[in-house]
Design an enzyme around this catalytic site. Structure first.
Site, PDB file in Angstrom:
ATOM      1  N   LYS A 276      29.528 -43.437   6.372  1.00  0.00           N
ATOM      2  CA  LYS A 276      29.323 -43.070   7.774  1.00  0.00           C
ATOM      3  C   LYS A 276      28.776 -41.652   7.836  1.00  0.00           C
ATOM      4  O   LYS A 276      29.484 -40.685   7.553  1.00  0.00           O
ATOM      5  CB  LYS A 276      30.626 -43.140   8.574  1.00  0.00           C
TER       6      LYS A 276
ATOM      7  N   GLU B 218      35.453 -32.419  -0.323  1.00  0.00           N
ATOM      8  CA  GLU B 218      34.657 -31.187  -0.460  1.00  0.00           C
ATOM      9  C   GLU B 218      34.661 -30.545   0.913  1.00  0.00           C
ATOM     10  O   GLU B 218      34.033 -31.044   1.843  1.00  0.00           O
ATOM     11  CB  GLU B 218      33.245 -31.521  -0.937  1.00  0.00           C
TER      12      GLU B 218
ATOM     13  N   CYS C  94      28.564 -24.929   3.387  1.00  0.00           N
ATOM     14  CA  CYS C  94      29.983 -24.725   3.114  1.00  0.00           C
ATOM     15  C   CYS C  94      30.242 -23.614   2.109  1.00  0.00           C
ATOM     16  O   CYS C  94      31.262 -22.928   2.187  1.00  0.00           O
ATOM     17  CB  CYS C  94      30.622 -26.027   2.641  1.00  0.00           C
TER      18      CYS C  94
ATOM     19  N   GLU D  79      36.099 -19.828   8.564  1.00  0.00           N
ATOM     20  CA  GLU D  79      34.731 -20.282   8.347  1.00  0.00           C
ATOM     21  C   GLU D  79      33.988 -20.344   9.676  1.00  0.00           C
ATOM     22  O   GLU D  79      34.427 -20.988  10.629  1.00  0.00           O
ATOM     23  CB  GLU D  79      34.732 -21.664   7.686  1.00  0.00           C
TER      24      GLU D  79
END
Length: 506
Positions: free
Chosen positions: A183, A258, A292, A393
């Site tokens: 997905k 991850e 990331c 982040e």
């Protein structure tokens, strides 16, 4: 305005409309124009895809093929990816905001390279391994072990690198004999659907690879806990990764995560300032910071901070920000309005907490930027490692510069984070840089460069940046189970079995 592209989901080898009839619009983030429509999948669609994947797996139509046969299909797909690289790059840039200059030279090439490397690496894996030691309490017996597919795998991918992060999951899952339901993110689904066509044309049997389009909050979460799923691989934020891990735990599913990062750059006092400026810019501006492992915490000797930042700003002023479909563009738009607002909120938090804004900090809205999601490169200086925008982040073109007074302090601050995905060292002394690299608690460390992800090298994180590794043979191991077979070689083992049961020493 070009015609709007219409897509369907790919289930059981067929293009399939969503069961609800609802659709989602995919836009170009540079101007908000609708460029494609895809079905808004729901639980019924996930069930169909999972049933297809399970039936294909249990039939053995793919799992029972030899590794050489499966590898050949992946190599066929790699050649098709090369032939279709321009289309893949165009669609990737159009929907994700990535510059066409990058997608044509990096992303599309990464697809074929990852498929080829997975195929070649799988062919080199030992088919069967034999025990070489025969302990006296079990001899004469023979033990061997081999790798087998896990079963039905689910992949959930994010919006920043739809092609690359999809193929990181597709290649190892398929070459090891699994069936897969993937997905993609709801705002960037179409290149994954394009991969479905390539894999089908390459000879992949129906049902082995399926693509569901829909929101992560419904379709994605349902996939993570689906009873037919044996393994799930997720790339995305640490917050969502925690949810995926919880959902998968009830079924004891194999999981690869991850997740997020807040990667440190440690510039040493012997660094070449020109190299340092280029490295630091690459670290936080690649794909407008929507990566990331972006290097967003810059640790620099206090006496070098001003000169380094001045060099960086001078280079930023020469960059072209604009239409990602123009080969001259250096930085494209932010991928979505939601992400743009998140970046703006963090910049405001940084100013409120006392960080000094050295450059940027603004959304671009005039002229060509009027309809898009553009944000200028932003540098905060004189930060400390406890500020909110330093610890959390941001996922945007924002770098926080933190001056330090000695090397041990820099290493301690670099490791003082819940994340451990990437890190870097800038130095003219290779031995010194490698010693620092060995002390950084991150899955990848770059020296005098950044963002080099190779399909022949493992990628993944420490701490809350996830677990498991993608790429190279590590990913093949993660998509397989190990079966040990132990055979009694005595002519008549019945008495020995009884002796084991009753404890006889005969």
């Amino acid at each position: 305005m070009a015609d709007i592209m219409e897509y369907q989901m790919f289930i059981d080898g067929n293009w399939t409309p969503g069961s609800s009839g609802e659709i989602m619009e995919v836009i170009n983030p540079a101007n908000r124009e609708v460029v494609a429509r895809v079905p808004r999948g729901n639980k019924d669609d996930v069930d169909k895809a999972m049933a297809s994947a399970r039936a294909a797996y249990e039939s053995g139509i793919w799992a029972n093929k030899s590794i050489d046969e499966r590898a050949q299909v992946l190599m066929n797909a790699a050649m098709l990816a090369v032939a279709n690289k321009d289309r893949l790059a165009y669609l990737e840039s159009l929907t994700s905001g990535a510059t066409i200059r990058r997608t044509t030279t990096v992303d599309a090439a990464e697809v074929s390279a990852t498929l080829l490397l997975a195929a070649m690496t799988a062919k080199e894996l030992p088919r069967v391994e034999h025990a070489v030691f025969s302990p006296p309490w079990v001899a004469p017996m023979h033990s061997y072990w081999k790798r087998e597919p896990i079963g039905v795998c689910a992949g959930i991918t994010p919006w920043n690198f739809p092609l690359i992060l999809a193929i990181f999951k597709i290649a190892p899952a398929l070459v090891m004999g699994n069936s897969l339901v993937i997905k993609p993110a709801s705002i960037t689904p179409i290149t994954t659907l394009e991969l479905a066509k390539l894999l089908s044309d390459a000879g992949l049997p129906p049902g082995v690879f399926n693509v569901i389009t829909g929101p992560g909050s419904s379709a994605g979460n349902y996939m993570a806990q689906h009873p037919e799923v044996d393994k799930i691989a997720f790339t995305g934020s640490t917050e969502v990764g925690r949810q995926i891990a919880h959902l998968a735990a009830d079924g004891i599913k194999r999981v690869t995560l991850e997740l997020g990062g807040k990667s440190p750059i440690v510039v040493l006092d012997d660094a070449d300032m020109e190299v340092a400026a280029n490295m630091c810019l690459l670290a936080f501006l690649f794909h407008s910071g929507q990566v990331c492992e972006s290097g967003t915490r810059l640790f620099v000797p206090r006496k070098m901070q001003d000169e380094l930042v001045e060099r960086m700003i001078a280079k930023i002023k020469k960059m072209t920000i604009g239409d990602q479909m123009n080969m001259e563009t250096d930085l494209g738009p932010i991928a979505s309005e939601d992400q743009l607002r998140t970046i703006m909120d963090y910049v405001q938090i940084g100013e409120n907490e006392g960080a000094q804004l050295a450059y940027g900090g603004n959304r671009l809205t005039a002229g060509i930027y009027e309809k898009g999601f553009f944000f200028e490169p932003t540098i905060f200086i004189n930060c400390n490692n406890q500020m909110t925008q330093v610890r959390e982040e941001i996922f945007g073109p924002v770098q926080c510069v933190i001056p330090y007074d000695d090397e041990e302090e820099a290493i301690a601050m670099a490791n003082d984070s819940i994340y451990g995905l990437g890190g870097g060292v800038c130095s003219t002394n290779a031995n010194r840089a490698q010693k620092i690299a060995s002390r950084l608690r991150t899955g990848t460390v770059w020296i005098n460069t950044w963002h080099v992800l190779r399909p022949d090298a493992p990628f993944g994180g420490y701490k809350q940046s996830g677990y498991g590794r993608e790429c190279c043979y590590h990913s093949l191991l993660a998509y397989s189970e190990v079966k040990h077979v132990c055979q009694d070689l005595t002519p008549d083992g019945s008495e020995k079995l009884l002796n084991v049961l009753i404890g006889s020493n005969k």
